[in-house]
Design a protein around this motif. Structure first.
Motif, mmCIF file in Angstrom:
data_model
loop_
_atom_site.group_PDB
_atom_site.id
_atom_site.type_symbol
_atom_site.label_atom_id
_atom_site.label_comp_id
_atom_site.label_asym_id
_atom_site.label_seq_id
_atom_site.Cartn_x
_atom_site.Cartn_y
_atom_site.Cartn_z
ATOM 1 N N SER A 427 37.502 28.809 30.504
ATOM 2 C CA SER A 427 38.744 29.502 30.844
ATOM 3 C C SER A 427 38.480 30.714 31.728
ATOM 4 N N SER A 428 37.442 31.470 31.424
ATOM 5 C CA SER A 428 37.100 32.652 32.219
ATOM 6 C C SER A 428 36.719 32.261 33.640
ATOM 7 N N PHE A 429 35.975 31.181 33.759
ATOM 8 C CA PHE A 429 35.590 30.722 35.102
ATOM 9 C C PHE A 429 36.825 30.307 35.904
ATOM 10 N N PHE A 430 37.744 29.614 35.258
ATOM 11 C CA PHE A 430 38.974 29.219 35.945
ATOM 12 C C PHE A 430 39.741 30.449 36.415
ATOM 13 N N SER A 431 39.782 31.469 35.557
ATOM 14 C CA SER A 431 40.501 32.695 35.914
ATOM 15 C C SER A 431 39.840 33.392 37.096
ATOM 16 N N ASP A 432 38.508 33.515 37.037
ATOM 17 C CA ASP A 432 37.792 34.215 38.107
ATOM 18 C C ASP A 432 37.830 33.436 39.421
ATOM 19 N N ALA A 433 37.617 32.120 39.336
ATOM 20 C CA ALA A 433 37.625 31.309 40.552
ATOM 21 C C ALA A 433 39.018 31.294 41.174
ATOM 22 N N ASN A 612 44.190 38.301 28.352
ATOM 23 C CA ASN A 612 42.924 38.938 28.706
ATOM 24 C C ASN A 612 43.012 39.467 30.133
ATOM 25 N N ILE A 613 42.936 40.798 30.283
ATOM 26 C CA ILE A 613 42.993 41.439 31.602
ATOM 27 C C ILE A 613 41.595 41.912 31.969
ATOM 28 N N LYS A 614 41.179 41.591 33.195
ATOM 29 C CA LYS A 614 39.878 42.032 33.691
ATOM 30 C C LYS A 614 40.092 42.929 34.903
ATOM 31 N N ASP A 615 39.569 44.167 34.816
ATOM 32 C CA ASP A 615 39.668 45.114 35.932
ATOM 33 C C ASP A 615 38.462 44.948 36.837
#
Length: 637
Positions: A427-433, A612-615
């Motif tokens: 899921s994190s990879f999908f979000s970042d990509a 989940n928010i990533k700055d």
């Protein structure tokens, strides 16, 4: 009696009347056709056989079917124990490689205890029978594990290899356990069975298990079961007792019994059979059970009664698929006696050497620290509904994907957390990509050629793994390896540069991974976790607006850094002006610090709610994860 036609290169047809107990073995083209005949009738047959050198076959001449029937009847009672030397020879216990369409896959076959080429009778079609539930109580995770694992296998066959799976599942809606439970609850066994049948189907839907082509209930196939039993009796492999029960005569098939287990085991019967003194052998198992007081019953040639456990599957599978079945599946606990007895019944009825070509068995589910399988009888089970109070269908499916379908598997918080961690990484990879593709994540230059190579290699390796007995752990390893290489390229930078972007390769990677996970039943973009909740698309839109507003506030709060370049090159400024600028910057930091703290608090507070928010520098990305908080557990209690 039946007529068998044999054809050779010499175009000679010979019609031979043969009894059902004669096994024909054709060695090689041009060799003799050896007919294995029961020793009890050889002397009767020899005057009628002659060897013809031209056709090089044994030919039966001047012999009438009526004569043979008379001889057969005379010999049957004397040499029943010798029949293992005819149709029931040890050599015939060997697995016969099917004729038909080679799929290119290999699968572990319980009949051979090894991997075999998967060959189907018809190209592009797999006939598949599975034992469904006995519906008297809620299904538990042991059941779920088997059904989810075979759902994954069937999805792979259909969506990766283009095979149309015709899947029949039986619902056992009459059984000792059902009768006992209905009596305890003071309700009809039919009503009880229907209630738990619907509960089972609801649980399967929640687990995202695709329904079979057709469900078939035992109680709706009683006439077919009676006819099937009559066929086995007529073929002299079963007998009725004076009490009105019918038993399969295991000795009648000799060493052919035990194709899965390799021979006789201590008990081939069902619980409750051992008390019947009319049984010829302790291993004989019930095909039809004579009626007992206060129990449901059906009329039959042997009196009032109901089917035994094993006969229902043999009958229904044969009713749909006939005398040949490609694949039979079930938990390993069903291999004996259930599947063993199914094989015996079907081959006795159809008079065939091999009924089911492939038997696939899933491994047991164990509670961590216990060597015993999860079972209702052992009181060590977790119902599917209870499971959903803590985990999701996605997480359980990933839990199953991380082990081979035929391996035993330990259930624990640690093993489930491992599955959650894998899903979280994906899921994190999908979000970042996705953020990189839309320009919200700033990175250094991406080695596009390397990623294309890794994607091509992953596709080949995943396909190879699935071809090898549906090796999902190896396939998942390949997927995670591809994600690892993608993440290494997505190294965020604080300030935006002028480096070229490569969104296409990440789009291809995301598309492939999502397609693979969809194939095995895992939804990457599933936004909610609690069955019954529905956001109707509102939640993502609200989060997008919230994060956008937060990003603007945060960018304003961080804008004090713009004074830094001025202060670093201030040779033309007076000391008083320098002091004013520094003081102004400190004041801005003090004034805007509460804004930054509020942004951080909002990020922390949303995390337990699944947002989940990533700055990343002055920009922010977000994703919605499946909620799994202690609050849910408290609400459930």
């Amino acid at each position: 009696m039946f007529v068998q036609t044999l054809q050779f290169n010499c175009n000679c047809f010979i019609f031979v009347f043969l009894p059902v107990h004669i096994q024909k073995v054709i060695v090689n083209e041009g060799d003799y056709v050896f007919l294995k005949i029961r020793m009890c009738i050889i002397n009767h047959l020899l005057p009628f056989w002659r060897l013809t050198s031209k056709t090089r076959v044994f030919e039966l001449s001047s012999f009438k079917a009526r004569t043979f029937q008379k001889i057969n009847a005379q010999c049957f009672n004397k040499v029943n124990h010798l029949r293992s030397d005819t149709l029931c020879t040890g050599s015939e216990k060997k697995w016969q490689k099917p004729m038909g369409f080679d799929t290119g896959l290999k699968t572990y076959n319980s009949l051979t205890k090894g991997k075999e080429p998967l060959i189907l009778a018809k190209e592009g079609i797999a006939t598949w029978y599975s034992c469904g539930p006995t519906v008297y109580d809620d299904a538990h995770l042991g059941h779920a594990c088997s059904y989810v694992r075979f759902d994954i296998v069937q999805r792979i066959l259909t969506r990766v290899f283009g095979i149309n799976v015709i899947h029949v599942m039986v619902i056992t809606d009459i059984d000792d356990k059902i009768i006992k439970r209905a009596s305890e609850l003071n309700m009809s066994s039919t009503v009880l069975a229907r209630l738990y049948e619907e509960e089972f189907k609801s649980d399967m839907a929640a687990l995202k298990v695709l329904p079979p082509t057709v469900y078939m209930r035992v109680t709706e196939n009683i006439p077919q079961i009676i006819a099937f039993i009559e066929g086995i009796i007529n073929n002299q492999h079963a007998y009725a007792t004076p009490k009105g029960s019918v038993y399969f005569d295991i000795k009648s098939i000799g060493s052919r019994y035990g194709k899965l287990m390799g021979g006789f085991v201590d008990s081939g019967g069902e619980l409750g059979d051992t008390g019947d003194t009319d049984k010829r052998n302790a291993r004989d198992f019930a095909l039809w059970k004579a009626s007992k007081p206060q129990e449901p019953f059906w009329e039959s040639p042997w009196g009032k009664g109901r089917p035994g456990w094993h006969i229902e599957c043999s009958t229904i599978a044969s009713t749909v698929f006939g005398s040949q079945l490609d694949i039979h599946s079930g938990g390993i606990d069903l291999a004996f006696p259930h599947h063993e007895n199914e094989i015996a019944q079907c081959e006795a009825y159809h008079q065939c050497a091999q009924w089911g070509n492939y038997f696939l068995h899933s491994g047991h589910l164990h509670l961590k620290g216990s060597e015993e399988k999860m079972s209702k009888s052992l009181k060590n089970f977790i119902t599917i509904k209870d499971f959903f109070q803590t985990f999701s269908a996605n997480e359980f499916r990933m839990f199953c994907l991380l082990t081979k379908y035929r391996s035993a598997i330990d259930y624990s918080d640690a093993s489930m957390n491992e599955a959650k961690s894998v899903l979280s990484s994906i899921s994190s990879f999908f979000s970042d990509a996705g953020a990189y593709m839309t320009g919200k994540l700033l990175c250094q230059s991406v080695d596009e050629g390397f990623l294309w190579e890794r994607l091509a290699a992953a596709k080949v390796n995943v396909q190879t793994a699935l071809t090898d007995d549906f090796d999902t752990p190896r396939a998942i390893d390949e997927i995670m390896g591809l994600i690892h290489h993608g993440n290494r390229q997505l190294q965020a930078v604080t300030k935006g540069g002028q480096s070229s972007r490569s969104p296409a390769v990440f789009g291809a990677i995301l598309s492939y991974i999502e397609g693979f996970l969809d194939t095995v039943g895992v939804s990457v973009k599933e936004n909610t976790c609690v069955p019954g909740e529905s956001s109707h698309g509102t939640l993502p839109s609200v989060v997008e607006q919230l994060v956008s507003f937060r990003s603007q506030v945060r960018s304003y709060a961080l804008a004090t850094d713009e004074l830094a370049p001025v202060l670093s090159d201030c040779s033309q400024l007076s000391e008083e002006r320098k002091s004013q600028l520094k003081e102004h910057r400190k004041q801005q930091i003090r004034e805007r610090e509460p804004l930054l703290k509020a942004c951080d608090v909002l990020r922390r507070d949303l995390a337990p709610l699944g947002i989940n928010i990533k700055d990343r520098g002055n920009t922010s990305t977000w994703e919605i994860k499946e909620k799994r908080t202690e609050l849910q557990k408290e609400e459930a209690n």
